[in-house]
Design an enzyme around this catalytic site. Structure first.
Site, mmCIF file in Angstrom:
data_model
loop_
_atom_site.group_PDB
_atom_site.id
_atom_site.type_symbol
_atom_site.label_atom_id
_atom_site.label_comp_id
_atom_site.label_asym_id
_atom_site.label_seq_id
_atom_site.Cartn_x
_atom_site.Cartn_y
_atom_site.Cartn_z
ATOM 1 N N SER A 226 25.858 7.489 -15.529
ATOM 2 C CA SER A 226 26.352 8.215 -14.352
ATOM 3 C C SER A 226 26.180 9.712 -14.554
ATOM 4 C CB SER A 226 27.833 7.902 -14.122
ATOM 5 O OG SER A 226 28.359 8.850 -13.223
ATOM 6 N N HIS B 153 22.620 6.415 -12.228
ATOM 7 C CA HIS B 153 23.718 6.213 -11.280
ATOM 8 C C HIS B 153 24.132 7.554 -10.668
ATOM 9 C CE1 HIS B 153 27.134 3.844 -9.754
ATOM 10 N NE2 HIS B 153 27.902 4.885 -10.032
ATOM 11 N N ASP C 122 26.641 9.390 -8.104
ATOM 12 C CA ASP C 122 27.914 9.256 -7.392
ATOM 13 C C ASP C 122 27.997 10.285 -6.273
ATOM 14 O OD1 ASP C 122 29.419 7.176 -8.923
ATOM 15 O OD2 ASP C 122 29.036 8.567 -10.575
ATOM 16 N N MET D 263 30.017 11.721 -3.360
ATOM 17 C CA MET D 263 31.422 11.741 -2.891
ATOM 18 C C MET D 263 31.564 12.781 -1.787
ATOM 19 S SD MET D 263 33.478 11.615 -6.467
ATOM 20 C CE MET D 263 32.872 10.741 -7.910
ATOM 21 N N HIS E 224 25.761 5.458 -5.461
ATOM 22 C CA HIS E 224 27.098 4.889 -5.220
ATOM 23 C C HIS E 224 27.798 5.833 -4.247
ATOM 24 C CE1 HIS E 224 31.281 4.004 -7.234
ATOM 25 N NE2 HIS E 224 31.231 3.569 -5.984
ATOM 26 N N MET F 263 30.682 7.018 -2.337
ATOM 27 C CA MET F 263 32.138 7.009 -2.164
ATOM 28 C C MET F 263 32.440 7.935 -0.997
ATOM 29 S SD MET F 263 33.044 7.070 -6.185
ATOM 30 C CE MET F 263 31.353 7.481 -6.560
ATOM 31 N N MET G 163 34.784 -1.710 -9.308
ATOM 32 C CA MET G 163 35.297 -0.483 -9.911
ATOM 33 C C MET G 163 36.345 -0.837 -10.964
ATOM 34 S SD MET G 163 33.749 2.120 -8.594
ATOM 35 C CE MET G 163 34.729 3.320 -9.509
ATOM 36 N N ASP H 281 31.869 -0.273 -13.125
ATOM 37 C CA ASP H 281 31.786 1.192 -13.158
ATOM 38 C C ASP H 281 33.160 1.790 -13.427
ATOM 39 O OD1 ASP H 281 31.266 3.868 -12.693
ATOM 40 O OD2 ASP H 281 30.793 3.635 -10.561
#
Ligand code: DX5
Ligand code: ZN
Length: 217
Positions: free
Chosen positions: A8, A33, A35, A37, A66, A68, A138, A176
């Protein structure tokens, strides 16, 4: 199913992003990965399409995003030129899950759904499991790197693996949050085949990331 490690990016030194990506290029068989957000679905804000467009010019790995975010729908077309391999959205963020899965499939080779620690597998109707390529469980509450692994997630992985086997579904089980050399083995035994790890990999003092990745493997 082969075991995939997905470092990540959240835990890298962003001032050295290019060099960090080149370090990861020295290791084979990774996903990267990412993230994303939005400071709404989770209380944190990361990076978007301009940054990911730069990342793709350096990284040799499959890009695993991913999201979020409250409105993953906004991102599907906006990110279509980034070359993402996998597009994961949060089950809790969405009302029209099936419609969103169909739309993601138009643009991306792999579609994933993510479940927060407190979202049970029973929240997902049975017919949806056959439509996704990846299920992300998660193992911390989403939003931040460096949190402590929630051990109860191992049982959730076992339960999901049973659903997968009983029905011959093909989705990957990704976990994760808080993954390190202590818990990785339990997760793989439980049925996970794709592990995301941030702080454990990138806290290696000599930046010898392949050593940490090897420990997880
Ligand atoms: C947390 C993110 C994770 C995070 C993992 O919300 O989804 O991908 O970066 O970091 P570690 O491995 O430090 O928990
Ligand atoms: Zn993540």
């Amino acid at each position: 199913m082969s075991i995939i490690i997905s470092p990540s990016l959240l835990s890298v030194d962003f001032l050295e992003l290019k060099i960090e990506l080149e370090r990861l290029n020295q290791v084979d068989d990774l996903w990267l990965h990412l993230d994303v957000m939005d400071s709404h679905f989770v209380p944190n804000l990361t990076f978007g399409e301009p940054v990911l467009n730069k990342i793709k010019t350096v990284s040799k790995h499959k890009l695993d995003a991913h999201f979020m975010v409250t409105n993953p729908d906004f991102f599907i077309e906006n990110f279509k030129n980034v070359g993402l391999h996998n597009f994961t959205f949060h089950w809790e963020a969405v009302t029209h899950h099936d419609r969103l899965i169909q739309k993601i499939k138009e643009f991306y080779p792999s579609v994933g759904i993510s479940l927060n620690p407190s979202t049970p597998l029973s929240a997902v109707p049975h017919y949806i499991w056959s439509k996704v390529d990846l299920v992300l469980l998660m193992s911390v509450n989403p939003g931040f790197g460096g949190q402590k692994f929630i051990p109860e997630i191992v049982d959730k992985v076992i339960e999901l693996d049973q659903i997968r086997h009983a029905n011959q579904f093909n989705f990957q089980i990704q976990v994760d949050g808080g993954i390190n050399e202590q818990n990785a083995g339990y997760l793989i035994q439980a049925g996970a085949n794709n592990l995301v790890a941030g702080s454990f990999i990138f806290s290696e003092p000599n930046k010898n990331y392949s050593e940490r990745i090897q420990k997880i493997r």
